[in-house]
Design a protein around this motif. Structure first.
Motif, mmCIF file in Angstrom:
data_model
loop_
_atom_site.group_PDB
_atom_site.id
_atom_site.type_symbol
_atom_site.label_atom_id
_atom_site.label_comp_id
_atom_site.label_asym_id
_atom_site.label_seq_id
_atom_site.Cartn_x
_atom_site.Cartn_y
_atom_site.Cartn_z
ATOM 1 N N LEU A 159 0.822 -1.214 0.000
ATOM 2 C CA LEU A 159 0.000 0.000 0.000
ATOM 3 C C LEU A 159 0.856 1.265 0.000
ATOM 4 O O LEU A 159 0.502 2.253 -0.646
ATOM 5 N N TRP A 208 -10.395 -2.617 -3.027
ATOM 6 C CA TRP A 208 -10.078 -3.816 -2.248
ATOM 7 C C TRP A 208 -9.747 -4.979 -3.177
ATOM 8 O O TRP A 208 -8.827 -5.749 -2.919
ATOM 9 N N TYR A 268 -4.674 1.392 4.070
ATOM 10 C CA TYR A 268 -5.579 1.470 2.921
ATOM 11 C C TYR A 268 -6.231 2.850 2.852
ATOM 12 O O TYR A 268 -6.260 3.485 1.795
#
Length: 151
Positions: A21, A30, A60
């Motif tokens: 990430l 996702w 995220y």
């Protein structure tokens, strides 16, 4: 052939996923993250399994915000030489800060492990150690004023 359940996420796997990430560019969903994790770790996790881990969830959200900010800013314009130098200096500073923070984090984790082991030796439970601190009642705190000294 039925697929078995993915192995449990351990700290190493979480660290690798957070690293994915950190380096992410482009659209983030996702499903795209799950595909990237599968390529990297050779294990396919569900969105729920990834979202349940605080470090992954925060990474995220931060990555999603960073990408959104990049896409809505004027960063697609060409940079002048002065802006490029300033950008490179900032990048170098942030890389150095990142290295320093990783080192500090490693030291804090080592300290935590030491404390956890010592607490275990003393018979302290996880529940006891996670007991919230007592609230400070600031209403009952009274200040004592010093009398001025006679000269």
């Amino acid at each position: 052939m039925t697929k078995g359940r993915a192995k449990n996420l351990d700290d190493d796997a979480i660290g690798l996923i957070v690293g994915v990430l950190d380096g992410w560019s482009g659209k983030l969903t996702w499903d795209l993250l799950i595909d990237a994790v599968e390529k990297r770790l050779r294990v396919r996790y569900t969105r729920q399994a990834l979202d349940k881990r605080a470090r992954i969830k925060i990474a995220y959200q931060v990555t999603k915000a960073r990408i959104s900010k990049i896409n809505t800013s004027k960063s697609r314009q060409k940079l002048s030489a002065v802006e490029l130098v300033a950008f490179m200096q900032r990048t170098n500073r942030l890389e150095a800060e990142n290295i320093r923070l990783r080192t500090e984090n490693e030291k804090l984790l080592e300290q935590f492990v030491t404390w956890a082991y010592n607490a275990y030796l003393k018979g302290l439970t996880k529940e006891y150690l996670n007991t919230p601190l007592s609230r400070v009642d600031r209403e009952t705190t009274k200040m004592h004023l010093r009398e001025p000294e006679n000269r």
